[in-house]
Write an enzyme that holds these catalytic residues in place. Structure first.
Site, PDB file in Angstrom:
ATOM      1  N   ASP A  17       0.867  -1.166   0.000  1.00 42.08           N
ATOM      2  CA  ASP A  17       0.000   0.000   0.000  1.00 42.08           C
ATOM      3  C   ASP A  17       0.912   1.226   0.000  1.00 42.08           C
ATOM      4  O   ASP A  17       2.111   1.124   0.281  1.00 42.08           O
ATOM      5  CB  ASP A  17      -0.892  -0.029   1.249  1.00 42.08           C
ATOM      6  CG  ASP A  17      -1.702   1.234   1.410  1.00 42.08           C
ATOM      7  OD1 ASP A  17      -2.394   1.627   0.458  1.00 42.08           O
ATOM      8  OD2 ASP A  17      -1.631   1.841   2.498  1.00 42.08           O
ATOM      9  N   ASP A  19      -0.210   5.251   0.754  1.00 42.00           N
ATOM     10  CA  ASP A  19      -0.494   6.251   1.791  1.00 42.00           C
ATOM     11  C   ASP A  19      -0.707   5.571   3.138  1.00 42.00           C
ATOM     12  O   ASP A  19      -1.553   4.682   3.280  1.00 42.00           O
ATOM     13  CB  ASP A  19      -1.734   7.059   1.418  1.00 42.00           C
ATOM     14  CG  ASP A  19      -1.509   7.924   0.183  1.00 42.00           C
ATOM     15  OD1 ASP A  19      -0.355   8.280  -0.084  1.00 42.00           O
ATOM     16  OD2 ASP A  19      -2.496   8.230  -0.518  1.00 42.00           O
TER      17      ASP A  19
END
Length: 217
Positions: A17, A19
């Protein structure tokens, strides 16, 4: 008689991932959504709580059902693009060293953001961009659907069971689990439900991530 030579197992892959996992953009996201909410006469905190668990169009449907979702999205995109140009943010400690230490072609980014913003943030923080980047525009269903992580595995030529997902958010953790992958959580004080391992920080997790990428099946 010469014994059988051990055959190496399938390669292992790491799917990150962005952010909250590699890039510390929490304050930026809150500020962007606050500006959007105030511009539409809505409560910033209430809007942000919804935005944390849904994609933008789903957020608009919940907090501003009477507004044109495409017009709302256009305003949000303008605010986000301006944040990429002028916002203050950075990579989590150890992110650059971790990514440059992984085997090329064996890791990918899977984000609910858009590719041009990821590239802009990575350029400003000195992080390398891999060959595979699955963004919000690449799939019809975002996290917590397994679709984003399954697409990343497909593009890498990897089996789901040979992939490690590194996440910080519940929706991303669910996405990785539903894809049949190993899921580790980082950058949260307590484990997100379902993770196979939990690390308080990305820096703490880095040696284990590198070891996973180098391990046999």
């Amino acid at each position: 008689m010469i014994g059988d030579t051990a055959r190496p197992g399938p390669a292992k892959f790491v799917l990150f991932d962005v952010d909250g996992t590699l890039i510390d953009a929490v304050a930026n996201q809150r500020r962007v959504w606050a500006d959007w909410a105030l511009g539409h006469g809505l409560d910033p905190d209430a809007v942000h709580r919804v935005a944390l668990r849904t994609r933008p169009l789903e957020t608009f449907a919940e907090v501003a059902p009477d507004r044109d979702p495409q017009a709302c999205l256009a305003v949000l995109h303008e605010l986000e693009d301006e944040d990429v140009r002028s916002g203050v943010y950075g990579a989590f400690p150890g992110a650059a060293e971790l990514l440059t230490g992984l085997p090329p072609g064996r890791w990918a980014l899977v984000t609910s953001n858009y590719e041009h913003r990821v590239r802009g943030r990575f350029a400003r923080t000195g992080l390398p961009v891999p060959g595979v980047l699955v963004d919000a525009g690449a799939v019809a269903e975002g996290k917590p659907s397994p679709a984003p992580y399954l697409l990343a595995a497909e593009r890498l030529g990897a089996r789901p069971q040979d992939c490690l997902v590194v996440e910080d958010a519940p929706s991303g953790v669910e996405s990785g689990l539903r894809a049949g992958m190993t899921v580790w959580g980082v950058n949260t004080p307590a484990p997100v439900d379902g993770v196979h391992r939990h690390f308080a920080s990305l820096h703490e997790a880095a040696p284990a991530i590198v070891a996973f990428a180098a391990s046999p099946a």
